[in-house]
Scaffold this motif. Structure first.
Motif, PDB file in Angstrom:
ATOM      1  N   LEU A 148       0.830  -1.212   0.000  1.00  9.82           N
ATOM      2  CA  LEU A 148       0.000   0.000   0.000  1.00  9.82           C
ATOM      3  C   LEU A 148       0.862   1.260   0.000  1.00  9.82           C
ATOM      4  O   LEU A 148       0.519   2.266  -0.651  1.00  9.82           O
ATOM      5  CB  LEU A 148      -0.914  -0.007   1.223  1.00  9.82           C
ATOM      6  N   GLU A 149       1.993   1.219   0.698  1.00  5.02           N
ATOM      7  CA  GLU A 149       2.888   2.383   0.717  1.00  5.02           C
ATOM      8  C   GLU A 149       3.493   2.627  -0.669  1.00  5.02           C
ATOM      9  O   GLU A 149       3.668   3.783  -1.085  1.00  5.02           O
ATOM     10  CB  GLU A 149       3.997   2.172   1.749  1.00  5.02           C
ATOM     11  N   SER A 150       3.814   1.536  -1.369  1.00  4.21           N
ATOM     12  CA  SER A 150       4.347   1.672  -2.727  1.00  4.21           C
ATOM     13  C   SER A 150       3.292   2.273  -3.650  1.00  4.21           C
ATOM     14  O   SER A 150       3.578   3.144  -4.491  1.00  4.21           O
ATOM     15  CB  SER A 150       4.793   0.309  -3.264  1.00  4.21           C
ATOM     16  N   GLU A 151       2.081   1.812  -3.517  1.00  2.00           N
ATOM     17  CA  GLU A 151       0.978   2.329  -4.336  1.00  2.00           C
ATOM     18  C   GLU A 151       0.689   3.779  -4.005  1.00  2.00           C
ATOM     19  O   GLU A 151       0.337   4.586  -4.893  1.00  2.00           O
ATOM     20  CB  GLU A 151      -0.264   1.471  -4.101  1.00  2.00           C
ATOM     21  N   LYS A 152       0.867   4.136  -2.741  1.00  2.00           N
ATOM     22  CA  LYS A 152       0.602   5.502  -2.289  1.00  2.00           C
ATOM     23  C   LYS A 152       1.546   6.510  -2.937  1.00  2.00           C
ATOM     24  O   LYS A 152       1.195   7.679  -3.155  1.00  2.00           O
ATOM     25  CB  LYS A 152       0.729   5.543  -0.766  1.00  2.00           C
ATOM     26  N   LYS A 163     -10.606   4.572  -2.211  1.00  2.00           N
ATOM     27  CA  LYS A 163     -10.433   3.153  -1.896  1.00  2.00           C
ATOM     28  C   LYS A 163      -9.056   2.883  -1.295  1.00  2.00           C
ATOM     29  O   LYS A 163      -8.902   2.106  -0.352  1.00  2.00           O
ATOM     30  CB  LYS A 163     -10.625   2.293  -3.155  1.00  2.00           C
ATOM     31  N   LEU A 164      -8.026   3.550  -1.861  1.00  2.00           N
ATOM     32  CA  LEU A 164      -6.673   3.357  -1.336  1.00  2.00           C
ATOM     33  C   LEU A 164      -6.583   3.878   0.102  1.00  2.00           C
ATOM     34  O   LEU A 164      -5.959   3.249   0.958  1.00  2.00           O
ATOM     35  CB  LEU A 164      -5.655   4.081  -2.226  1.00  2.00           C
ATOM     36  N   GLN A 166      -8.983   3.995   2.235  1.00  2.00           N
ATOM     37  CA  GLN A 166      -9.692   3.054   3.097  1.00  2.00           C
ATOM     38  C   GLN A 166      -8.864   1.795   3.332  1.00  2.00           C
ATOM     39  O   GLN A 166      -8.824   1.251   4.434  1.00  2.00           O
ATOM     40  CB  GLN A 166     -11.043   2.685   2.467  1.00  2.00           C
ATOM     41  N   ASP A 167      -8.159   1.334   2.283  1.00  2.00           N
ATOM     42  CA  ASP A 167      -7.313   0.137   2.420  1.00  2.00           C
ATOM     43  C   ASP A 167      -6.180   0.386   3.416  1.00  2.00           C
ATOM     44  O   ASP A 167      -5.837  -0.497   4.213  1.00  2.00           O
ATOM     45  CB  ASP A 167      -6.730  -0.252   1.058  1.00  2.00           C
ATOM     46  N   ILE A 168      -5.597   1.574   3.365  1.00  2.00           N
ATOM     47  CA  ILE A 168      -4.512   1.916   4.284  1.00  2.00           C
ATOM     48  C   ILE A 168      -5.028   1.956   5.714  1.00  2.00           C
ATOM     49  O   ILE A 168      -4.388   1.430   6.646  1.00  2.00           O
ATOM     50  CB  ILE A 168      -3.878   3.274   3.894  1.00  2.00           C
ATOM     51  N   THR A 169      -6.197   2.556   5.903  1.00  2.00           N
ATOM     52  CA  THR A 169      -6.808   2.633   7.243  1.00  2.00           C
ATOM     53  C   THR A 169      -7.115   1.239   7.784  1.00  2.00           C
ATOM     54  O   THR A 169      -6.827   0.921   8.950  1.00  2.00           O
ATOM     55  CB  THR A 169      -8.103   3.460   7.199  1.00  2.00           C
ATOM     56  N   ASN A 170      -7.685   0.394   6.916  1.00  2.00           N
ATOM     57  CA  ASN A 170      -8.016  -0.972   7.338  1.00  2.00           C
ATOM     58  C   ASN A 170      -6.762  -1.772   7.681  1.00  2.00           C
ATOM     59  O   ASN A 170      -6.752  -2.570   8.630  1.00  2.00           O
ATOM     60  CB  ASN A 170      -8.787  -1.688   6.235  1.00  2.00           C
TER      61      ASN A 170
END
Length: 212
Positions: A148-152, A163-164, A166-170
């Motif tokens: 997720l950090e790479s995608e961020k 969505k990203l 929310q995915d990071i928060t989850n």
């Protein structure tokens, strides 16, 4: 004439019998006492005025039978102390009852020290398996975090998709929850050992008592 005499005798016999079984209330004993002001009481039950004072018990003919002292009324402090003492006794009885119940359950559960050791090992095995499973979940969550950090990084200069976010928060929540769960599972190892140490010690005490 003979039948009349017989009837009169029957009536006399019935009357005599009824008198013999007169109500107990008519034959109750009386009590005599004198209150603090010198007033004399004759009653079937000692009156409140005579609490703590000498009381004479009289038979149905008024003859004194014995002398006693009517218990004095308790003060609020005495009543409170008595209630506290009764409560303490009841709690003690309840603790003793619960201890007997636990002892019986312990002896019904285990037939030897080996049974206790085997039960401990089964419980520890399950706890250790749960720890391994939780550690794996944490490792997976950290791996996902890196993804997720790479995608961020692609959204440094532009808005991040909802969505990203929310995915990071989850993911952060998953890491937090699994880490807390791991701590709890590790503490459970100590709880299990403490429980079976106590069971083993108590089992030895009970079985030793039975051998004496």
């Amino acid at each position: 004439m003979g039948s009349l005499i017989m009837r009169n005798r029957t009536v006399w016999f019935l009357c005599t019998t009824l008198l013999a079984v007169a109500p107990a209330a008519a034959q109750q004993r009386m009590y005599k006492c004198v209150d603090a002001k010198g007033k004399v009481y004759y009653t079937q039950l000692p009156p409140p005025e005579c609490l703590g004072r000498d009381t004479q018990e009289l038979n149905k003919s008024g003859t004194p039978m014995r002398k006693s002292q009517t218990p004095a009324a308790l003060t609020p402090e005495q009543q409170k102390a008595r209630e506290a003492e009764l409560k303490k006794k009841l709690e003690g009885d309840e603790r003793s009852k619960e201890e007997r119940r636990k002892n019986t359950a312990l002896l019904n559960t285990y037939s030897s020290e080996k049974d206790i050791d085997d039960a401990r090992e089964r419980a520890l095995k399950e706890a250790r398996a749960a720890i391994v499973d939780t550690e794996k979940r944490i490792a997976d969550a950290h791996k996902r975090k890196k993804e997720l950090e790479s995608e961020k990084e692609f959204y440094v200069k532009k808005p991040m998709p909802a969505k990203l976010k929310q995915d990071i928060t989850n993911n952060e929540l998953e890491v937090k929850n699994q880490t807390e769960l791991l701590d709890s599972k590790k503490k459970q190892i100590n709880v299990i050992n403490s429980k079976y140490d106590s069971d083993r010690r108590r089992y030895l005490e009970l079985t030793s008592q039975g051998k004496k």
